[in-house]
Design a protein around this motif. Structure first.
Motif, PDB file in Angstrom:
ATOM      1  N   CYS A  31      68.294  -1.844  40.559  1.00  0.00           N
ATOM      2  CA  CYS A  31      66.920  -1.520  40.219  1.00  0.00           C
ATOM      3  C   CYS A  31      66.441  -0.401  41.356  1.00  0.00           C
ATOM      4  O   CYS A  31      65.974   0.555  41.084  1.00  0.00           O
ATOM      5  CB  CYS A  31      65.946  -2.743  40.384  1.00  0.00           C
ATOM      6  SG  CYS A  31      66.070  -3.770  38.906  1.00  0.00           S
ATOM      7  N   ILE A  32      66.819  -0.856  42.523  1.00  0.00           N
ATOM      8  CA  ILE A  32      66.363  -0.018  43.673  1.00  0.00           C
ATOM      9  C   ILE A  32      66.858   1.735  43.417  1.00  0.00           C
ATOM     10  O   ILE A  32      66.320   2.497  43.856  1.00  0.00           O
ATOM     11  CB  ILE A  32      67.029  -0.535  44.904  1.00  0.00           C
ATOM     12  CG1 ILE A  32      65.802  -0.641  46.141  1.00  0.00           C
ATOM     13  CG2 ILE A  32      68.208   0.111  45.599  1.00  0.00           C
ATOM     14  CD1 ILE A  32      65.881  -1.308  47.061  1.00  0.00           C
ATOM     15  N   VAL A  33      68.193   1.643  42.994  1.00  0.00           N
ATOM     16  CA  VAL A  33      68.530   3.076  42.797  1.00  0.00           C
ATOM     17  C   VAL A  33      67.845   3.813  41.825  1.00  0.00           C
ATOM     18  O   VAL A  33      67.543   5.058  41.899  1.00  0.00           O
ATOM     19  CB  VAL A  33      70.021   3.280  42.393  1.00  0.00           C
ATOM     20  CG1 VAL A  33      70.881   2.709  43.782  1.00  0.00           C
ATOM     21  CG2 VAL A  33      70.536   2.847  41.121  1.00  0.00           C
ATOM     22  N   HIS A  34      67.323   3.247  40.710  1.00  0.00           N
ATOM     23  CA  HIS A  34      66.789   3.784  39.789  1.00  0.00           C
ATOM     24  C   HIS A  34      65.076   4.113  40.165  1.00  0.00           C
ATOM     25  O   HIS A  34      64.243   4.815  39.618  1.00  0.00           O
ATOM     26  CB  HIS A  34      66.795   3.081  38.498  1.00  0.00           C
ATOM     27  CG  HIS A  34      67.899   3.189  37.686  1.00  0.00           C
ATOM     28  ND1 HIS A  34      68.631   4.191  37.176  1.00  0.00           N
ATOM     29  CD2 HIS A  34      69.094   2.151  37.808  1.00  0.00           C
ATOM     30  CE1 HIS A  34      69.721   4.025  36.931  1.00  0.00           C
ATOM     31  NE2 HIS A  34      70.127   2.711  37.105  1.00  0.00           N
ATOM     32  N   ILE A  35      64.786   3.034  41.057  1.00  0.00           N
ATOM     33  CA  ILE A  35      63.390   3.296  41.701  1.00  0.00           C
ATOM     34  C   ILE A  35      63.247   4.447  42.733  1.00  0.00           C
ATOM     35  O   ILE A  35      62.322   5.559  42.520  1.00  0.00           O
ATOM     36  CB  ILE A  35      63.036   2.024  42.336  1.00  0.00           C
ATOM     37  CG1 ILE A  35      62.873   0.912  41.340  1.00  0.00           C
ATOM     38  CG2 ILE A  35      61.672   2.449  43.318  1.00  0.00           C
ATOM     39  CD1 ILE A  35      62.381  -0.435  41.940  1.00  0.00           C
ATOM     40  N   TYR A  36      64.205   4.776  43.471  1.00  0.00           N
ATOM     41  CA  TYR A  36      64.482   5.666  44.461  1.00  0.00           C
ATOM     42  C   TYR A  36      65.080   6.875  44.090  1.00  0.00           C
ATOM     43  O   TYR A  36      64.966   8.116  44.469  1.00  0.00           O
ATOM     44  CB  TYR A  36      65.046   5.274  45.846  1.00  0.00           C
ATOM     45  CG  TYR A  36      64.235   4.435  46.461  1.00  0.00           C
ATOM     46  CD1 TYR A  36      62.876   4.643  46.859  1.00  0.00           C
ATOM     47  CD2 TYR A  36      64.634   3.260  47.051  1.00  0.00           C
ATOM     48  CE1 TYR A  36      62.162   3.732  47.646  1.00  0.00           C
ATOM     49  CE2 TYR A  36      64.131   2.392  48.002  1.00  0.00           C
ATOM     50  CZ  TYR A  36      62.592   2.633  48.136  1.00  0.00           C
ATOM     51  OH  TYR A  36      61.885   2.103  49.058  1.00  0.00           O
ATOM     52  N   MET A  37      65.710   7.085  42.810  1.00  0.00           N
ATOM     53  CA  MET A  37      66.476   7.978  42.041  1.00  0.00           C
ATOM     54  C   MET A  37      67.568   8.430  43.011  1.00  0.00           C
ATOM     55  O   MET A  37      67.576   9.925  42.919  1.00  0.00           O
ATOM     56  CB  MET A  37      65.611   9.011  41.520  1.00  0.00           C
ATOM     57  CG  MET A  37      64.450   8.613  40.497  1.00  0.00           C
ATOM     58  SD  MET A  37      63.444  10.061  39.795  1.00  0.00           S
ATOM     59  CE  MET A  37      62.151  10.103  40.910  1.00  0.00           C
ATOM     60  N   TRP A  38      67.884   7.895  43.850  1.00  0.00           N
ATOM     61  CA  TRP A  38      69.134   8.126  44.925  1.00  0.00           C
ATOM     62  C   TRP A  38      69.697   7.087  45.317  1.00  0.00           C
ATOM     63  O   TRP A  38      69.256   5.838  45.448  1.00  0.00           O
ATOM     64  CB  TRP A  38      68.116   8.792  46.184  1.00  0.00           C
ATOM     65  CG  TRP A  38      69.055   8.984  47.281  1.00  0.00           C
ATOM     66  CD1 TRP A  38      69.840  10.164  47.351  1.00  0.00           C
ATOM     67  CD2 TRP A  38      69.408   8.394  48.586  1.00  0.00           C
ATOM     68  NE1 TRP A  38      70.698  10.061  48.347  1.00  0.00           N
ATOM     69  CE2 TRP A  38      70.285   8.977  49.305  1.00  0.00           C
ATOM     70  CE3 TRP A  38      68.851   7.337  48.788  1.00  0.00           C
ATOM     71  CZ2 TRP A  38      70.667   8.274  50.520  1.00  0.00           C
ATOM     72  CZ3 TRP A  38      69.194   6.703  50.127  1.00  0.00           C
ATOM     73  CH2 TRP A  38      70.107   7.521  50.902  1.00  0.00           C
ATOM     74  N   SER A  39      71.130   7.069  45.433  1.00  0.00           N
ATOM     75  CA  SER A  39      71.889   5.923  45.917  1.00  0.00           C
ATOM     76  C   SER A  39      72.730   6.346  47.118  1.00  0.00           C
ATOM     77  O   SER A  39      73.497   7.377  47.066  1.00  0.00           O
ATOM     78  CB  SER A  39      72.757   5.705  44.997  1.00  0.00           C
ATOM     79  OG  SER A  39      73.956   5.140  45.457  1.00  0.00           O
ATOM     80  N   GLY A  40      72.424   5.894  48.450  1.00  0.00           N
ATOM     81  CA  GLY A  40      73.051   6.347  49.407  1.00  0.00           C
ATOM     82  C   GLY A  40      73.524   5.131  50.444  1.00  0.00           C
ATOM     83  O   GLY A  40      73.598   4.003  50.013  1.00  0.00           O
ATOM     84  N   MET A  41      74.086   5.464  51.702  1.00  0.00           N
ATOM     85  CA  MET A  41      74.563   4.392  52.404  1.00  0.00           C
ATOM     86  C   MET A  41      73.730   3.472  52.903  1.00  0.00           C
ATOM     87  O   MET A  41      74.088   2.359  53.343  1.00  0.00           O
ATOM     88  CB  MET A  41      75.219   5.216  53.632  1.00  0.00           C
ATOM     89  CG  MET A  41      76.776   5.556  53.564  1.00  0.00           C
ATOM     90  SD  MET A  41      77.328   6.723  54.665  1.00  0.00           S
ATOM     91  CE  MET A  41      76.506   6.323  56.148  1.00  0.00           C
ATOM     92  N   SER A  42      72.522   3.610  52.772  1.00  0.00           N
ATOM     93  CA  SER A  42      71.533   2.775  53.327  1.00  0.00           C
ATOM     94  C   SER A  42      71.338   1.558  52.560  1.00  0.00           C
ATOM     95  O   SER A  42      70.653   0.660  52.637  1.00  0.00           O
ATOM     96  CB  SER A  42      69.921   3.611  53.520  1.00  0.00           C
ATOM     97  OG  SER A  42      69.725   3.847  52.302  1.00  0.00           O
TER      98      SER A  42
END
Lengths: 263, 335
Positions: free
Chosen positions: B242-253
């Motif tokens: 869910c979090i990657v679709h909320i922020y529209m970004w997926s990273g090391m954090s």
């Protein structure tokens, strides 16, 4: 088939570091028989049960169950075949009521397979089946005892709960590690018929005991261990008359004389 | 000197609602359902009462932490595995959903379930080697993976490297986003509460209570621990997806240790072993940490003070305290 022993232990050896806990112990248990194992403290009785049921790994040796080699299998596989055990220091699930303690063994693959417990098995309610087993083993059904938390139960009931856990698995053989110890005389008196009934149901038993008189009432064959070695095997009267056994339990005649002279 | 002690007695209504007779009156029915309704209705109206889009976003983050906290509570207090793997679950779930969305073009509402199941499988496989062991090994290994993953991504420049994966689709709109995560929290919260009282749940609790007795009952401890880790990591991976679709970004954090630590703090505050408590803990802790954002790095100090205060003065947690007040009368009596 019937003359084949149900459990055959061949030259089981266990060393803890340099200490020889079990030295080439061999024995067998026949179908529906009660075998008593006695011996002084530290003679390796519990270690022997732990080795047979794979709760610790044996150093060398073989255990045959109905002719099949079960040494080297993991503990849960051995229990799954019907070789069950009780623990000397009781191991109930303290945070659960007594009858819920039996839901866990009744959930096991073996209990699901053997089913049969009056409406138990795949679709049955494990709570009712659990209470049925507890009643069989001496919990008063209509009292609140089966519903009490295991942490509040006295030793006598916990010992029964240990046996009940084995019974839930529909065992073929039960290895009992001191089921009489810590019980009062009257509690033992009510346990003895229970053991006799298990035998009549066709379950073979291996009983480790220190309460010799009660053990001799149920077991007709006794094996004596001392310092991890098998001393003798035979009927109770024969075994207790043996010089080596007396020596193991009370020390040799010379030692006793020596002690007396010191005193 | 006169000695007094505190006496606790169950309220009459508590005793009456224990059995089937609870359905006989509205008063008793509402006594039973009210606490649950407050939670459910409260969570559902939260998006409406939030003043700004910023705070609506905070609600989504609260829910993701709540999923992690429930998963921690399940593992730690019902199976006996202390997990520091929140960051691992979030990271695996997040990256899987991101790849599924950007490389294969799955829409978010399809990518999330796939990432949840597949991620839970991967996490279970990763943690499988330490499951037969007892003690702190599970905690150590589950803490090691997220640390290692960050370095691996950085060093090998895979999965977008330090820049992360960009251009991930968002949820169709922010209402769907918020209600999706809120419903997931409610679903998993009540699902897990149900699970721990099922026969399977009893076996899991038995593994915590006495694993040797479970072995003696002919069941593999490792298998049941793996089942629990699967369920629990599924919750974490869902949160990550869910979090990657909320922020529209997926990273090391996504592998940041906040995801491992904050759920534990929330569990301490909310009440360990209650499952609802950790959700309440997140509802308090996450907004507080947002409020303190103005203080910069100093917020860690405030944050720690709150934690210490709770541990010293109310170590049982809000939920246990609340349940006691709800169900029991307390009074001082002479000894």
């Amino acid at each position: 088939m019937s003359d084949q022993p149900i459990l055959e232990v061949k030259e089981v050896t266990k060393t803890f570091g340099g200490i020889l806990a079990l030295n080439r112990v061999s024995f067998h248990v026949n179908e529906g028989e009660i075998l008593g194992i006695i011996g002084p403290n530290g003679s390796g009785k519990t270690t022997l049960i732990n080795c047979i049921t794979a709760f610790i790994k044996m150093t060398s040796g073989k255990v045959l169950f109905r002719g099949k080699d079960i040494s080297g299998k993991p503990a849960h596989k051995i229990a799954d075949m019907g070789v069950t055990r009780t623990f000397q220091i009781m191991r109930p699930y303290y945070s659960l009521p007594a009858y819920k303690n039996l839901v866990i063994p009744l959930y096991s693959p073996r209990a699901k397979r053997t089913g049969g417990w009056r409406g138990g098995g795949k679709l049955g309610d494990r709570n009712t089946v659990g209470i049925d087993i507890l009643e069989e083993i001496g919990f008063e059904r209509d009292s609140f005892v089966p519903y009490k938390m295991a942490s509040t139960l006295p030793t006598g009931y916990l010992k029964r709960l240990e046996l009940a856990r084995c019974l839930a698995l529909k065992p073929e053989i039960i290895l009992c590690d001191e089921v009489f110890s810590g019980l009062s005389m009257s509690e033992i008196a009510s346990m003895v018929p229970l053991i006799e009934r298990l035998q009549m149901d066709g379950i073979a038993l291996v009983m480790i005991e220190h309460r010799l008189r009660e053990l001799f009432r149920v077991a007709r064959r006794i094996m004596v261990l001392n310092f991890g070695e098998k001393l003798i095997e035979g009927i109770p009267e024969e075994v207790m008359a043996d010089e080596k056994v007396k020596e193991a339990y009370f020390g040799s005649a010379e030692e006793i004389e020596e002690d007396m002279s010191h005193a | 000197m006169e000695q007094r002690r505190k006496e606790r007695i169950d309220r009459g209504i508590k005793v009456r609602t224990d059995g089937l007779y609870a359905v006989m009156s509205w008063r008793e029915l509402s006594y039973l359902t009210m606490p649950r309704m407050v939670l459910i209705v409260g969570l559902l109206i939260l998006p409406f009462v939030m003043p700004s889009m910023y705070w609506q976003r905070v609600i989504s983050i609260v829910c993701i932490y709540a999923l992690l906290a429930v998963s921690f509570d399940l593992l730690a207090h019902f199976v006996g595995l202390v997990s520091l793997g929140g960051a691992l679950f979030i990271g695996v779930g997040g990256y899987l959903s991101a790849i599924m969305n950007t490389s294969f073009g799955f829409p978010p509402l399809l990518a999330i379930p796939i990432a949840t199941i597949a991620g839970a499988g991967i996490c279970t496989l990763l943690l499988l080697p330490c499951l037969p062991l007892r003690g702190v090994y599970f905690a150590i290994v589950s803490l090691m993976y997220p640390l290692a993953m960050r370095r691996v991504i950085e060093a090998l420049d895979i999965l977008g490297g330090t820049d992360g994966i960009m251009g991930i689709d968002s949820f169709p709109n922010r209402w769907i986003e918020q209600y999706f995560v809120i419903l997931m929290v409610l679903l998993f919260l009540f699902g897990v509460r149900r699970l721990v009282n099922l026969d399977l749940g009893l076996v899991l609790r038995a593994v915590k209570d006495n694993d040797q007795a479970v072995r003696a009952s002919g069941m593999s401890i490792t298998f049941y621990k793996a089942v629990a880790v699967f369920i629990s990591s599924a919750m974490g991976c869902l949160g990550g997806a869910c979090i990657v679709h909320i922020y529209m970004w997926s990273g090391m954090s996504l592998f940041a240790l906040d995801f491992s630590i904050l759920p534990i703090a929330a569990t301490v505050i909310g009440g360990a072993g209650t499952l609802v408590g950790p959700v309440l803990g997140c509802l308090i802790l996450v907004p507080v940490s947002e409020l303190l954002r103005e203080f910069g790095t100093l917020r860690i100090v405030f944050y720690s003070l709150i934690l210490v205060g709770f541990i010293v003065f109310r170590s049982e947690g809000i939920m246990v305290y609340g349940q006691r007040k709800y169900h029991q009368i307390e009074r001082w009596v002479k000894v």
